[in-house]
Design an enzyme around this catalytic site. Structure first.
Site, PDB file in Angstrom:
ATOM      1  N   ASN A 164      28.702 -60.842 -12.977  1.00 47.22           N
ATOM      2  CA  ASN A 164      29.106 -59.491 -12.579  1.00 47.22           C
ATOM      3  C   ASN A 164      28.712 -58.538 -13.701  1.00 47.22           C
ATOM      4  OD1 ASN A 164      30.534 -60.015 -10.071  1.00 47.22           O
ATOM      5  ND2 ASN A 164      32.045 -61.054 -11.343  1.00 47.22           N
TER       6      ASN A 164
ATOM      7  N   HIS B  43      29.358 -62.765 -19.109  1.00 42.89           N
ATOM      8  CA  HIS B  43      29.714 -64.164 -18.866  1.00 42.89           C
ATOM      9  C   HIS B  43      29.098 -64.619 -17.551  1.00 42.89           C
ATOM     10  CE1 HIS B  43      33.045 -61.642 -17.379  1.00 42.89           C
ATOM     11  NE2 HIS B  43      33.305 -62.582 -16.473  1.00 42.89           N
TER      12      HIS B  43
END
Length: 138
Positions: free
Chosen positions: A86, A97
């Site tokens: 995202n 991440h």
């Protein structure tokens, strides 16, 4: 970055169930997994989003994500994985991440709705982290 949760995990100040620790990236279990074994791969260096990722970290980060995606099949008997990043929207921690989520046919994951589960206790989370660590160690 002092107030970043993932930087704190990388520094060892905040506990996490680590599955890998390399000079460039760290992998640990998501504390609110979509499915048990859901792993987050983060660069050691604070990078907010994929857009800011330096070229020299692209291969270590995504190469590690590829290795984890392969390892979850062996570690957890998964048929495959869901790998996602995202950028800003839906990014609960502003530190890049990569999510690696173990998948099996019929597991109920549909579209982009990510239901969350919990580990029964610390021992179960440690067991999941250990299984993946063992497979990644070869």
């Amino acid at each position: 970055m002092a107030d970043c949760l993932f930087c704190s995990i990388v520094a060892g100040s905040t506990p996490a169930y680590l599955v890998l620790d390399t000079p460039e990236v760290v992998g640990f279990l998501d504390i609110r997994p979509v499915f048990k074994g859901h792993t987050l791969i983060v660069p050691r260096e604070h990078v907010a989003t994929m857009v800011e990722l330096p070229d020299e970290l692209t291969v270590p980060l995504f190469g590690t994500a590829r290795s984890v995606a392969a390892a979850v099949r062996t570690a957890y008997g998964a048929q495959g994985s869901f790998v996602a990043v995202n950028n800003v929207v839906s990014q609960s921690v502003p530190h890049l991440h990569v999510h690696v989520v173990p998948r099996t046919k019929g597991d109920g994951l549909r579209g982009f709705f990510w239901p969350r589960t919990k580990y029964a206790d610390d021992a179960e989370a440690a067991e999941y982290a250990g299984k993946l660590r063992d497979v990644l160690a070869g």
